[in-house]
Design an enzyme around this catalytic site. Structure first.
Site, short mmCIF file in Angstrom:
data_model
loop_
_atom_site.label_atom_id
_atom_site.label_comp_id
_atom_site.label_asym_id
_atom_site.label_seq_id
_atom_site.Cartn_x
_atom_site.Cartn_y
_atom_site.Cartn_z
N ASP A 189 -5.67 2.24 -6.88
CA ASP A 189 -6.61 2.96 -6.02
C ASP A 189 -7.85 2.10 -5.82
O ASP A 189 -8.25 1.35 -6.72
CB ASP A 189 -7.00 4.30 -6.66
CG ASP A 189 -5.84 5.29 -6.67
OD1 ASP A 189 -4.92 5.15 -5.83
OD2 ASP A 189 -5.84 6.21 -7.52
N ASP A 249 -2.37 7.67 -0.55
CA ASP A 249 -2.88 9.00 -0.87
C ASP A 249 -3.37 9.72 0.39
O ASP A 249 -3.03 10.87 0.65
CB ASP A 249 -4.02 8.90 -1.88
CG ASP A 249 -3.55 8.40 -3.24
OD1 ASP A 249 -2.34 8.52 -3.52
OD2 ASP A 249 -4.39 7.89 -3.99
#
Length: 216
Positions: free
Chosen positions: A162, A176
């Site tokens: 991330d 995501d």
């Protein structure tokens, strides 16, 4: 004395039979009523569109993750808009937005099931909007699934990369955001009656109502 007699032109032999071939037969069957909104053309499959969208999302996700791992070091964020929007490298063992961090293997299995389900639906998909939504979900699921299988600490337990940080929101990545946007689109389509086959629920009800009236 001659027995010959003049031919009588009014005798039945000289009358032509009336031509009845030009008469149009009347049909006793009632005309078939076409249901309102019925279409004679079958909508094309949108499987190719779904695959293209999924591949674009997957490629974008992989490229951004590779670049972030190479150029950004953990604990040294890169500011884009002050400290509100930054790029920071985070290894996430959980789901999207760092949820369920202790269930990595289960999340991997769920992601595999999602991919299989989307592929099965995509084989008969005829709605371009459903193709867009499912393509976003499929591309995002594959992007994070690759991390689960090929990144440390090992297969089925790999940590997802991330890197996007916006204010107080948990750090996320392209996959995501793609999954979330695709899921929201699919929910909206379902609420408004759009189906994967390209039809709408209220149109089907109207067609069934008109058909019942025609049968009556």
């Amino acid at each position: 004395m001659s027995d010959d007699r003049p031919t009588d032109q009014n005798t039945p032999e000289n009358h032509e039979a009336p031509d009845v071939s030009t008469e149009e037969p009347t049909s006793s069957e009632p005309a078939t009523r076409q249901p309102v909104g019925a279409s004679n053309q079958v909508k094309p499959l949108r499987t190719r569109l779904l695959v293209v969208i999924a591949l674009v999302i997957l490629a974008f996700d992989l490229v951004t993750k590779i670049a972030v791992v190479k150029w950004i070091q953990p604990g040294k964020p890169v500011e884009l808009i002050g400290d509100v929007v930054t790029l920071r490298l985070v290894r996430n063992p959980g789901a999207a937005f760092s949820m369920a961090t202790g269930m990595t293997w289960l999340l991997t299995i769920v992601a595999v099931c999602v991919v299989i389900g989307v592929i099965r639906i995509g084989r008969t998909l005829r709605s371009p909007w459903w193709a867009l939504g499912l393509g976003l979900v499929l591309g995002g699921a594959l992007g994070n699934l690759i991390d689960r299988f090929f990144r440390a600490p090992g297969p089925l337990q790999g940590h997802v990369v991330d890197f996007v940080s916006v204010g107080w929101w948990p750090v996320f990545n392209v996959a995501d955001s793609s999954i979330v946007c695709g899921a929201i689109l699919l929910v909206v389509l379902s609420l408004f009656g759009f189906e994967p086959n390209g039809e709408r629920t209220h149109d089907k009800k109207a067609d069934a109502h008109v058909k019942s009236e025609g049968d009556a």
